[in-house]
Design a protein around this motif. Structure first.
Motif, short mmCIF file in Angstrom:
data_model
loop_
_atom_site.label_atom_id
_atom_site.label_comp_id
_atom_site.label_asym_id
_atom_site.label_seq_id
_atom_site.Cartn_x
_atom_site.Cartn_y
_atom_site.Cartn_z
N THR A 144 41.47 31.51 43.47
CA THR A 144 42.76 32.16 42.86
C THR A 144 42.64 33.09 42.21
O THR A 144 41.80 33.29 41.29
N GLY A 145 43.28 34.12 42.34
CA GLY A 145 43.23 35.51 41.52
C GLY A 145 43.21 36.79 42.51
O GLY A 145 43.49 36.60 43.71
N SER A 146 43.10 37.87 41.91
CA SER A 146 43.20 39.21 42.62
C SER A 146 42.06 39.76 42.87
O SER A 146 41.84 40.87 43.65
N THR A 147 40.92 39.15 42.29
CA THR A 147 39.55 39.69 42.40
C THR A 147 38.54 38.94 42.85
O THR A 147 38.48 37.67 42.64
N ILE A 148 37.46 39.30 43.91
CA ILE A 148 36.40 38.68 44.16
C ILE A 148 35.08 39.64 44.51
O ILE A 148 35.40 40.48 45.16
N ARG A 149 34.06 38.94 44.19
CA ARG A 149 32.92 39.83 44.52
C ARG A 149 31.99 38.67 45.08
O ARG A 149 31.66 37.41 44.66
N LEU A 150 31.16 38.97 46.32
CA LEU A 150 30.29 38.23 47.00
C LEU A 150 28.94 38.68 46.87
O LEU A 150 28.71 39.94 47.00
N ILE A 151 28.06 37.97 46.15
CA ILE A 151 26.76 38.40 45.81
C ILE A 151 25.79 37.82 46.79
O ILE A 151 25.64 36.47 47.06
N ASP A 200 31.79 35.80 42.47
CA ASP A 200 32.15 36.06 40.97
C ASP A 200 33.58 36.61 41.05
O ASP A 200 34.00 37.30 42.00
N LEU A 201 34.37 35.90 40.42
CA LEU A 201 36.11 36.17 40.22
C LEU A 201 36.36 37.29 39.29
O LEU A 201 37.21 37.39 38.78
N HIS A 202 35.28 38.02 38.97
CA HIS A 202 35.57 39.21 38.15
C HIS A 202 35.03 40.37 38.67
O HIS A 202 34.15 40.50 39.62
N ALA A 203 35.49 41.70 38.29
CA ALA A 203 35.26 42.93 39.15
C ALA A 203 34.13 43.42 38.61
O ALA A 203 33.36 44.31 39.47
N THR A 204 33.44 43.03 37.44
CA THR A 204 32.24 43.60 36.88
C THR A 204 31.23 42.55 36.40
O THR A 204 31.76 41.34 36.14
N ASP A 205 30.17 42.83 36.24
CA ASP A 205 29.06 41.74 35.83
C ASP A 205 29.68 41.42 34.48
O ASP A 205 29.86 42.07 33.72
N THR A 245 36.56 43.25 46.07
CA THR A 245 37.96 43.86 45.90
C THR A 245 38.58 43.33 44.72
O THR A 245 38.32 42.19 44.30
N SER A 246 39.45 44.00 44.35
CA SER A 246 40.15 43.78 43.06
C SER A 246 41.72 44.03 43.50
O SER A 246 42.54 43.98 42.46
N GLY A 247 41.96 44.13 44.49
CA GLY A 247 43.54 44.51 44.99
C GLY A 247 44.33 43.43 45.57
O GLY A 247 45.39 43.64 46.16
N LEU A 248 43.91 42.32 45.63
CA LEU A 248 44.75 41.26 46.05
C LEU A 248 45.95 40.97 45.28
O LEU A 248 45.88 41.03 43.97
N SER A 249 46.69 40.22 46.09
CA SER A 249 48.10 39.42 45.16
C SER A 249 47.40 38.56 44.48
O SER A 249 46.38 37.95 44.64
#
Length: 241
Positions: free
Chosen positions: A58-65, A136-141, A103-107
């Protein structure tokens, strides 16, 4: 701005977390001393075409590491059923903590990310492996500030004066946590970081600090002992004077 913290990087979900669902065949899940260089000493990897990893969030941002290496191949990434990117894992040497997709541009709302191993590779690669290490559900570390400091260098402002520093943070604890803000090695200000409700929700704290015209250094330290209180980003909207 650039940040460097002495605390460890923290991601929302390790690859072994139950939020990540893997197809029943094709994946190997490693843990322990042999994987000490990976996040939480675990990683999940597969090479067979069609092997999938799914994570609902849930949220507008996700990072796959994940990882890159000499025997790594390619993967396709979909969000909510639409292909949004591909990942090429080939590198001449093994590389850790690689951003496979961001990405950080999701609805705002609920989403599903699916990674599918292609079973394909670049010509010089010796294999088609794909490794997942974290989500990670944040745009940065984010880094745990407990026992350490977070330093932002080259913070540039147009004029000397008082500025409102906005700090985005995560505090999943039930009580306030506290951080110190020190500009240019000067006077430190202590600010409260109230609870945000969960490790996936951010709050904003504001500190009024004096900055010099041009480049500045801002150090954020945490006298509190909570290792799960994390600083995300900082910003300076407008000068106060």
């Amino acid at each position: 701005m650039s940040g460097l913290a002495s605390g460890p990087v923290t991601f929302t979900y390790d690859d072994a977390d139950s939020h990540l669902v893997y197809s029943s065949t094709g994946w190997t899940h490693g843990s322990g001393v042999s994987y000490a260089t990976e996040y939480d000493s675990t990683k999940s990897f597969a090479s067979a075409a069609g092997s999938k990893m799914t994570v609902d969030f849930t949220g507008s941002t996700i990072r796959l590491i994940g990882l890159k290496g000499p025997n790594y191949g390619t993967a396709t990434i979909k969000i909510d059923g639409t292909t949004v990117g591909t990942f090429d894992g080939y590198a001449t040497t093994q590389l850790h903590d690689q951003v496979m997709y961001v990405t950080s541009g999701l609805s705002t709302g609920s989403h599903e990310l699916v990674l599918t191993v292609d079973g394909a590779k670049d010509a010089p690669s010796t294999g088609t492996y794909i490794s997942v290490d974290a989500v990670d559900l944040h745009a940065t570390d984010q880094r745990s500030p407990a026992g350490g400091t977070l330093t932002y260098n080259n913070v540039s402002v147009p004029n000397t004066g008082a500025y409102s520093l906005r700090i985005s943070y995560v505090n999943p604890n039930a009580a306030d946590q506290y951080a110190t803000v020190t500009p240019n090695g000067g006077t430190s200000t202590t600010i409260a970081l109230p609870p945000t409700g969960s490790s996936n929700a951010t709050g904003t704290a504001i500190a009024t600090i004096n900055l010099n015209s041009g480049s500045n250094s801002i150090v954020i330290g945490a006298p509190s002992s909570s290792s799960d209180t994390e600083i995300d980003t900082i910003s300076i909207p407008q000068p106060q004077s």
